[in-house]
Design a protein around this motif. Sequence first.
Motif, PDB file in Angstrom:
ATOM      1  N   GLU A  70      11.351   6.861 -17.280  1.00  0.00           N
ATOM      2  CA  GLU A  70      11.113   5.505 -17.769  1.00  0.00           C
ATOM      3  C   GLU A  70       9.621   5.248 -17.967  1.00  0.00           C
ATOM      4  O   GLU A  70       9.217   4.590 -18.934  1.00  0.00           O
ATOM      5  CB  GLU A  70      11.711   4.486 -16.802  1.00  0.00           C
ATOM      6  N   PHE A  71       8.786   5.762 -17.059  1.00  0.00           N
ATOM      7  CA  PHE A  71       7.341   5.617 -17.243  1.00  0.00           C
ATOM      8  C   PHE A  71       6.915   6.294 -18.540  1.00  0.00           C
ATOM      9  O   PHE A  71       6.117   5.731 -19.314  1.00  0.00           O
ATOM     10  CB  PHE A  71       6.585   6.230 -16.060  1.00  0.00           C
ATOM     11  N   LEU A  82      -1.342   6.153 -10.541  1.00  0.00           N
ATOM     12  CA  LEU A  82      -2.033   6.939 -11.565  1.00  0.00           C
ATOM     13  C   LEU A  82      -3.380   6.320 -11.923  1.00  0.00           C
ATOM     14  O   LEU A  82      -4.363   7.042 -12.139  1.00  0.00           O
ATOM     15  CB  LEU A  82      -1.161   7.065 -12.811  1.00  0.00           C
ATOM     16  N   LYS A  83      -3.444   5.007 -11.994  1.00  0.00           N
ATOM     17  CA  LYS A  83      -4.710   4.344 -12.312  1.00  0.00           C
ATOM     18  C   LYS A  83      -5.772   4.683 -11.274  1.00  0.00           C
ATOM     19  O   LYS A  83      -6.947   4.899 -11.602  1.00  0.00           O
ATOM     20  CB  LYS A  83      -4.489   2.837 -12.378  1.00  0.00           C
ATOM     21  N   HIS A 127       0.831  -1.198   0.000  1.00  0.00           N
ATOM     22  CA  HIS A 127       0.000   0.000   0.000  1.00  0.00           C
ATOM     23  C   HIS A 127       0.871   1.256   0.000  1.00  0.00           C
ATOM     24  O   HIS A 127       1.879   1.335   0.691  1.00  0.00           O
ATOM     25  CB  HIS A 127      -0.933   0.000   1.213  1.00  0.00           C
ATOM     26  N   VAL A 128       0.434   2.252  -0.782  1.00  0.00           N
ATOM     27  CA  VAL A 128       1.188   3.479  -0.990  1.00  0.00           C
ATOM     28  C   VAL A 128       0.350   4.671  -0.547  1.00  0.00           C
ATOM     29  O   VAL A 128      -0.830   4.780  -0.919  1.00  0.00           O
ATOM     30  CB  VAL A 128       1.577   3.626  -2.481  1.00  0.00           C
ATOM     31  N   GLN A 129       0.955   5.555   0.237  1.00  0.00           N
ATOM     32  CA  GLN A 129       0.273   6.751   0.737  1.00  0.00           C
ATOM     33  C   GLN A 129       0.367   7.877  -0.290  1.00  0.00           C
ATOM     34  O   GLN A 129       1.441   8.152  -0.820  1.00  0.00           O
ATOM     35  CB  GLN A 129       0.909   7.210   2.048  1.00  0.00           C
ATOM     36  N   GLU A 134       4.589   0.671  -9.600  1.00  0.00           N
ATOM     37  CA  GLU A 134       4.006   1.381  -8.463  1.00  0.00           C
ATOM     38  C   GLU A 134       3.381   2.695  -8.928  1.00  0.00           C
ATOM     39  O   GLU A 134       2.248   3.025  -8.564  1.00  0.00           O
ATOM     40  CB  GLU A 134       5.094   1.624  -7.429  1.00  0.00           C
ATOM     41  N   LEU A 135       4.122   3.448  -9.753  1.00  0.00           N
ATOM     42  CA  LEU A 135       3.595   4.701 -10.289  1.00  0.00           C
ATOM     43  C   LEU A 135       2.358   4.439 -11.141  1.00  0.00           C
ATOM     44  O   LEU A 135       1.358   5.178 -11.057  1.00  0.00           O
ATOM     45  CB  LEU A 135       4.675   5.405 -11.113  1.00  0.00           C
TER      46      LEU A 135
END
Length: 281
Positions: free
Chosen positions: A128-129, A106-107, A14-16, A101-102
Amino acid sequence: MIQPGGMIATATGHVQTRSIPATRTDGPDPPTLVLLSGMGVPASSWFTAEEEPIVAQMMREPVFLAPGVADLTTVLAYDRAGIGGSAPPTGPRGLNEAVAELEAVLKACAPGPVVLLGHSIGGLIAFEFTRRFPGRVSGLTLLDSSHPCQAERLNAVRTPQQQRAQQDMEQEIKAGHPERWDFEKVFRRGGDLQGTLPDLPLLVISRGQPFLPEHLTTDEQAPFTPAQAGGFTREWNALQSELALASSQGRRVVATGSGHYPHFDEPRLVLREVRAFLETL
């Protein structure tokens, strides 16, 4: 108003997130500005220094990018795995994990067009993204960004003993740093960046201050010499120029009074350049 955001589920935990909604109400919605911090730096540093006293010590004046552009667009930032409120990584991570993760963030939070802005290794993730998903990105800004091939190029400046000390430090980061970067899976060898991002609007803001020997020495038994520091500075400058050449619309700005953190050293310059960049999109 800064919104803490929520926890976003990703493949690595999980990412804040946190954000500021755009205050403008006229015209179509502009692309969301997504901010990616350097290694170990929390997302809160784009908004305030109140949560991280060390950020306040690093900044020359309290001018923050996120609230400084909120009249132009919605701003989103997130803590990578191991930073802030995000879950720690389950093991060493490379560029693929960071891009995934990025993509998950974004999704969940910005499914439409975005402008990515990254500092240091955050810049490399953003680059890179953008390379992998060019249709998702309307513009890219890099703040003294890492370069895909920098490990090999910068290592050439080091003596064999300094190279061993660098390898030891990288192993320590892989094993014990909160983000657990595996740099062998972050940087690559060789390759030409020119035209990688065809005609994407691209702004590169680079340090103008030279590296000093004490900035580079990781083993006191193998200190950098002034001549080596000069070589390191020249190579870094070349890497930054190459990043700007990735797009035919690339433009480079040298922040003459800045070291590796232009948004801390010259925040008004960075804010001015980023606002001008956003207004052209």
